[in-house]
Design a protein around this motif. Structure first.
Motif, PDB file in Angstrom:
ATOM      1  N   GLY A 128      18.599  -3.501 -51.260  1.00 53.68           N
ATOM      2  CA  GLY A 128      19.056  -3.209 -50.145  1.00 53.68           C
ATOM      3  C   GLY A 128      18.068  -3.421 -48.863  1.00 53.68           C
ATOM      4  O   GLY A 128      18.463  -2.794 -47.681  1.00 53.68           O
ATOM      5  N   LEU A 129      16.992  -3.826 -49.162  1.00 55.75           N
ATOM      6  CA  LEU A 129      15.795  -4.225 -47.908  1.00 55.75           C
ATOM      7  C   LEU A 129      15.346  -5.478 -48.294  1.00 55.75           C
ATOM      8  O   LEU A 129      15.154  -5.803 -49.275  1.00 55.75           O
ATOM      9  N   LEU A 130      15.468  -6.316 -47.065  1.00 50.69           N
ATOM     10  CA  LEU A 130      15.048  -7.703 -47.364  1.00 50.69           C
ATOM     11  C   LEU A 130      13.356  -7.719 -47.137  1.00 50.69           C
ATOM     12  O   LEU A 130      12.708  -6.860 -46.535  1.00 50.69           O
ATOM     13  N   THR A 131      12.778  -8.631 -47.879  1.00 51.59           N
ATOM     14  CA  THR A 131      11.475  -9.042 -47.756  1.00 51.59           C
ATOM     15  C   THR A 131      11.336  -9.898 -46.612  1.00 51.59           C
ATOM     16  O   THR A 131      12.006 -10.082 -46.192  1.00 51.59           O
ATOM     17  N   LEU A 132      10.007  -9.949 -46.316  1.00 51.80           N
ATOM     18  CA  LEU A 132       9.770 -10.628 -45.151  1.00 51.80           C
ATOM     19  C   LEU A 132       9.808 -12.191 -45.226  1.00 51.80           C
ATOM     20  O   LEU A 132      10.445 -12.783 -43.991  1.00 51.80           O
ATOM     21  N   GLY A 133       9.789 -12.519 -46.387  1.00 50.47           N
ATOM     22  CA  GLY A 133      10.100 -14.023 -46.678  1.00 50.47           C
ATOM     23  C   GLY A 133      11.575 -14.236 -46.367  1.00 50.47           C
ATOM     24  O   GLY A 133      12.030 -15.180 -46.191  1.00 50.47           O
ATOM     25  N   GLN A 134      12.570 -13.205 -47.024  1.00 47.37           N
ATOM     26  CA  GLN A 134      13.635 -13.251 -46.933  1.00 47.37           C
ATOM     27  C   GLN A 134      14.509 -13.292 -45.476  1.00 47.37           C
ATOM     28  O   GLN A 134      15.144 -14.016 -44.958  1.00 47.37           O
ATOM     29  N   MET A 135      13.615 -12.485 -44.458  1.00 49.48           N
ATOM     30  CA  MET A 135      13.968 -12.200 -43.274  1.00 49.48           C
ATOM     31  C   MET A 135      13.521 -13.472 -42.511  1.00 49.48           C
ATOM     32  O   MET A 135      14.422 -14.000 -41.400  1.00 49.48           O
ATOM     33  N   LEU A 136      12.674 -14.115 -42.891  1.00 53.61           N
ATOM     34  CA  LEU A 136      12.397 -15.476 -42.136  1.00 53.61           C
ATOM     35  C   LEU A 136      13.495 -16.502 -42.263  1.00 53.61           C
ATOM     36  O   LEU A 136      14.104 -17.306 -41.335  1.00 53.61           O
ATOM     37  N   GLY A 137      14.161 -16.520 -43.730  1.00 51.81           N
ATOM     38  CA  GLY A 137      15.418 -17.353 -43.750  1.00 51.81           C
ATOM     39  C   GLY A 137      16.481 -16.977 -42.972  1.00 51.81           C
ATOM     40  O   GLY A 137      17.327 -17.570 -42.555  1.00 51.81           O
ATOM     41  N   VAL A 138      16.720 -15.581 -42.765  1.00 52.36           N
ATOM     42  CA  VAL A 138      17.612 -15.055 -41.937  1.00 52.36           C
ATOM     43  C   VAL A 138      17.446 -15.613 -40.546  1.00 52.36           C
ATOM     44  O   VAL A 138      18.464 -16.045 -39.966  1.00 52.36           O
ATOM     45  N   GLN A 139      16.322 -15.557 -40.049  1.00 52.92           N
ATOM     46  CA  GLN A 139      16.181 -15.827 -38.544  1.00 52.92           C
ATOM     47  C   GLN A 139      16.216 -17.237 -38.468  1.00 52.92           C
ATOM     48  O   GLN A 139      16.741 -17.789 -37.463  1.00 52.92           O
TER      49      GLN A 139
ATOM     50  N   LYS B 117       7.786 -15.528 -49.906  1.00 55.77           N
ATOM     51  CA  LYS B 117       8.788 -16.255 -50.760  1.00 55.77           C
ATOM     52  C   LYS B 117       8.863 -16.605 -52.158  1.00 55.77           C
ATOM     53  O   LYS B 117       9.583 -16.581 -52.988  1.00 55.77           O
ATOM     54  N   ALA B 118       7.416 -16.798 -52.615  1.00 54.95           N
ATOM     55  CA  ALA B 118       7.088 -17.373 -53.987  1.00 54.95           C
ATOM     56  C   ALA B 118       6.626 -16.095 -54.935  1.00 54.95           C
ATOM     57  O   ALA B 118       6.476 -16.166 -56.189  1.00 54.95           O
ATOM     58  N   GLY B 119       6.682 -14.827 -54.367  1.00 54.16           N
ATOM     59  CA  GLY B 119       6.390 -13.695 -55.041  1.00 54.16           C
ATOM     60  C   GLY B 119       4.801 -13.416 -55.475  1.00 54.16           C
ATOM     61  O   GLY B 119       4.337 -12.920 -56.427  1.00 54.16           O
ATOM     62  N   LEU B 120       4.084 -14.343 -54.738  1.00 55.04           N
ATOM     63  CA  LEU B 120       2.394 -14.364 -54.845  1.00 55.04           C
ATOM     64  C   LEU B 120       1.995 -13.593 -54.038  1.00 55.04           C
ATOM     65  O   LEU B 120       2.507 -12.801 -53.127  1.00 55.04           O
ATOM     66  N   VAL B 121       0.849 -12.840 -54.068  1.00 61.33           N
ATOM     67  CA  VAL B 121      -0.168 -12.188 -53.444  1.00 61.33           C
ATOM     68  C   VAL B 121      -1.039 -12.789 -52.658  1.00 61.33           C
ATOM     69  O   VAL B 121      -1.886 -13.320 -53.124  1.00 61.33           O
ATOM     70  N   ALA B 122      -0.837 -12.623 -51.272  1.00 58.77           N
ATOM     71  CA  ALA B 122      -1.761 -13.151 -50.532  1.00 58.77           C
ATOM     72  C   ALA B 122      -3.160 -12.376 -50.454  1.00 58.77           C
ATOM     73  O   ALA B 122      -2.975 -10.777 -50.192  1.00 58.77           O
TER      74      ALA B 122
END
Length: 519
Positions: free
Chosen positions: A3-14, A77-82
């Motif tokens: 029920g909550l978008l990640t920031l990677g998913q939100m970039l796809g929305v934009q 997007k990749a599930g990696l940790v920056a």
């Protein structure tokens, strides 16, 4: 997705809703949301092509530049940790972070390869997972950043990333020892992004200029907030702060928001007459990391006549904690405001864990849905930071009328002189009011009689003449006897050790001066 978008998913929305609009830019390059989405996807796929798995850490060592926007999005997007690394750190400090986080890959800018080369054989990252960022020659064995992107697929990687997954591992400044890695998850960062948009009244057409280092929580938090709402993210792509260039950028672009520390504002005020320009588009300014003087605030508001001035207190671990709004600036001078939207009431506790009365100093504990997920590999330190759902980073504060919070200092910076507690920030604020003082730092030095004595380190204003005796005498009547400095030294601003945000490293300064100025 819970029920909550990640920031990677939100970039796809934009990218889908407003792909042609500018999503991110720096002083050299601009890219639309669609371009940003494609490059982030390619980078994510390229990193996964190294054999990295979800949850692996990717360290980043770079000055401010637009690629930070791509790297943070690709990790999401990749599930990696920056793992952003402060570019001011030395090779041993960088090595500690790389080893502590178990970095599986490293992206390093060409201008910062010196410390990496110094680490040399101690760098426990496979050579084929080293990514060279910049226009210079790619070192032997490394992969070029652009080569990696161009060779990878443009489609979003098929990695299931949940809101509960970690996104960033941000190492604290290490003012009291080795830095600790603060785990920031997708859920907390998305909630903090939404709260930030509400608290600042951000709209889609707003445009940020992120001047603070992109390796720091301040810029990461605003990066997330502007991306989350589809607003443009601008990055001030210079290795160090250039006041004149910053002013010209604010005047010559569509920037509506920026966040700076008081020193930045002072530097811009010093060169305002030479810079010129119209700042009418700037609507929101933030001052954080250190208190700003009343005269500085007034001058900034005059220079930016259409802008509201906000003041914020927070931390890497807690996110935003309190906010002082534009209409409160002079009514609540010296305060950092009240709890931000979405937070539970702040608790101020004594050493026994009991709430202190209003006006009495206590350790500040905050509670919000966007606090960090704990310290990396340090469960005992995570447990020490919490009392139930409430989190502390060791700051001491008092609550005044109306619930406004005033910070005194870090608990670990406290000076004990003759059995009395002295909070350096309180003394610094008084000394900084002297007309010849540009900046003041207060530390405790060994003293045979008092245990510690209060020592002031002063950065004079340009052209000002100030003697030790004059300043010490000036503090009489303005500070209680035990709080007054007993000694004073004068340094240039560049001689004061600071972290990436300009915050003074009291421990480092104390170590530098203790040998020559001790008891």
């Amino acid at each position: 997705m819970g029920g909550l978008l990640t920031l990677g998913q939100m970039l796809g929305v934009q990218a889908r809703l407003q792909g042609e609009r500018i999503g991110a830019f720096d002083l050299e390059r601009r890219m639309s949301f669609a371009q940003w989405e494609e490059r982030a996807n390619r980078l994510a796929n390229g990193l996964l092509g190294f054999g990295l798995a979800k949850g692996d850490r990717v360290a980043v060592l770079a000055y401010n530049r637009i690629e930070w926007a791509e790297i943070y999005a690709a990790a999401a997007k990749a599930g990696l940790v920056a793992v952003p690394i402060n570019f001011r750190l030395t090779a041993p400090e960088i090595r500690f972070i790389l080893e502590d986080c178990g970095a599986a890959a490293l992206i390093a800018e060409d201008r910062l390869l010196g410390p990496v080369e110094e680490i040399g054989r101690d760098l426990h990252i496979p050579a084929d997972r080293l990514v060279h960022l910049g226009a210079g020659r790619v070192p032997a064995g490394w992969r070029g950043y652009e080569d990696l992107i161009q060779a990878a697929a443009a489609a979003a990687p098929g990695i299931a990333v949940a809101p509960e997954d970690p996104w960033c591992l941000m190492y604290t400044s290490g003012t009291t020892g080795n830095p600790k890695g603060a785990i920031r998850g997708h859920r907390g960062m998305s909630m903090l992004a939404m709260m930030t948009r509400v608290e600042f009244g951000l709209r889609r057409h707003d445009e940020a200029l992120l001047v603070m280092p992109m390796c720091h929580a301040n810029s990461l938090n605003f990066f997330s907030a502007f991306l989350f709402g589809g607003s443009a993210v601008g990055i001030f792509s210079r290795p160090s702060f250039d006041a004149g260039l910053c002013l010209r950028t604010l005047a010559g672009t569509g920037t509506t928001f920026t966040s700076l520390v008081p020193t930045h504002y002072e530097m811009m005020l010093d060169c305002r007459a030479r810079a010129g320009g119209d700042f009418g588009r700037v609507e929101k300014l933030l001052v954080s990391s250190a208190p700003a003087r009343a005269e500085t605030k007034r001058a900034v508001m005059e220079m930016f006549p259409n802008s509201g001035l906000f003041e914020l207190y927070g931390s890497t671990e807690a996110g935003w904690v309190t906010m002082l709004h534009p209409d409160e600036q002079f009514e609540q001078l010296g305060s950092v405001g009240r709890e931000v939207v979405g937070s539970a009431p702040i608790r101020l506790l004594d050493d026994a864990g009991q709430e202190v009365p209003d006006g009495a100093p206590g350790e500040l504990f905050s509670c919000s849905p966007y606090a960090f997920d704990g310290y990396w590999k340090l469960p005992e330190k995570t447990a020490e930071a919490y009392r139930g759902d409430y989190l502390t980073v060791g700051d001491i504060a008092v609550r005044g009328p109306g619930g406004f919070i005033r910070l005194l200092d870090r608990k670990k910076n406290m000076i004990i002189t003759g059995g009395e507690n002295v909070y350096p920030a309180e003394v610094e604020a008084v000394l900084a009011a002297h007309p010849a003082v540009r900046d003041a730092v207060v530390i405790g030095l060994p003293d045979a009689k008092w245990g510690e004595r209060v020592h002031a380190v002063i950065v004079p204003r340009e052209g000002a003449a100030l003697a030790e005796a004059e300043l010490l005498d000036w503090s009489r009547g303005r500070l209680a006897g035990y709080k007054r400095p007993r000694s004073c030294s004068f340094l240039r601003d560049e001689e004061i050790p600071r972290n990436a945000t300009g915050k003074v490293l009291h421990r480092v300064l104390k170590a530098q001066l203790a040998a020559t100025l001790g008891g």
